[in-house]
Design an enzyme around this catalytic site. Sequence first.
Site, short mmCIF file in Angstrom:
data_model
loop_
_atom_site.label_atom_id
_atom_site.label_comp_id
_atom_site.label_asym_id
_atom_site.label_seq_id
_atom_site.Cartn_x
_atom_site.Cartn_y
_atom_site.Cartn_z
N LYS A 113 41.45 -20.90 15.89
CA LYS A 113 41.51 -22.01 16.28
C LYS A 113 42.33 -22.25 17.40
O LYS A 113 42.32 -23.23 18.22
CB LYS A 113 41.74 -22.16 15.26
CG LYS A 113 40.69 -23.43 14.06
CD LYS A 113 41.68 -24.01 13.37
CE LYS A 113 40.61 -24.71 12.56
NZ LYS A 113 41.25 -25.19 10.89
N LYS A 194 29.96 -20.27 10.95
CA LYS A 194 30.18 -20.33 9.96
C LYS A 194 29.44 -21.94 9.48
O LYS A 194 29.99 -22.59 10.85
CB LYS A 194 31.59 -20.08 9.51
CG LYS A 194 31.86 -20.39 7.94
CD LYS A 194 33.25 -19.86 7.99
CE LYS A 194 34.02 -21.39 8.48
NZ LYS A 194 35.37 -21.39 7.89
N LYS A 197 33.31 -27.88 7.98
CA LYS A 197 33.34 -29.32 8.37
C LYS A 197 33.61 -30.23 9.73
O LYS A 197 33.67 -31.33 9.91
CB LYS A 197 34.30 -30.33 7.75
CG LYS A 197 34.51 -29.87 6.15
CD LYS A 197 35.19 -30.28 5.27
CE LYS A 197 36.02 -29.47 4.17
NZ LYS A 197 37.12 -28.51 4.39
#
Length: 286
Positions: A113, A194, A197
Amino acid sequence: MAVIRVLSGIQPSGELHIGNYLGAIQSWVHDQHEFDSFFTIVDLHAITVEHSPVELRENTLRLAMTLLAAGLDPQVCTIFVQSHVSAHAELSWLLECTATYGELSRMTQFKDKGKNDESIRAGLFTYPALMAADILLYQAERVPVGEDQRQHLELTRDVAIRFNAKYGETFKVPRATIPPLGARIMDLARPFNKMSKSSNSSSGTVFILDSADEIVKKISRAVTDTESTVKYDPENRPGVSNLIELYCAVTRDDPNEVASRYTMYGQLKKSVSDALIALLAPLQQS
Ligand code: TYM
């Protein structure tokens, strides 16, 4: 007999998807009847990245409603918002002073991230210490999560053991309980990533409130490959293997056996859509 404590958490950072459901929520719904279970909506984790405070409040309530619809029963388990219990932030500080810079730097979620980005929030770096606090505060022994949380659980165990050794026996050492199937559902459009959300591609993500038509559309467009056989081989054939895994996480069938039943992707996709629609219908109606 000693009661076994379960704790798990989820971020209110967007719509719940089928990966969250099969990787975690399905186990929560089961565990609430077997163990002393605590489930938390981790809003403090959601502020480690850019967010809108108004949306965060709305998402927190929406997620609580969705968890109830998914089958969590407040009569048998405890559901709460992380920021309502200030001890999470308090213990987090003590654990930040137990974990090392090296350990936190090695967390793959942090590396993915924001490593090397000067503008990321310090909280994103110390995020795993807050997650450890969530778990250790409740003396939880079982932590039902998807595969992506395994490394955070290993850190939690290391921190608990180190804390106990230095300050005296304080925390139970927890373990991750990860389902054998459905623990890492991949994006339908980009099966090397993956399902998430925060993904920009809603076409690759089946949300648990998607209509039957939307599910059929997304599954029928799911990326497979150009091979002529249906085979379960997650490393080399991630697209088709992800579809098989989705199906088996619902039906509990064996992936290789399921692969042997199909000769064409179209038939497999139809079975996957049917299974997902049947799984989600009761939840969507409630
Ligand atoms: P979060 O909010 O990203 O995800 C919630 C749960 O869903 C699982 N999951 C998946 N499982 C299968 N396939 C996928 N594609 C997929 N995507 C997500 C996650 O593994 C997780 O179990 N750090 C945690 C939240 C947290 C927590 C905790 C969890 C905070 N404190 C304490 C357990 C215990 C997270 O961001 O999950």
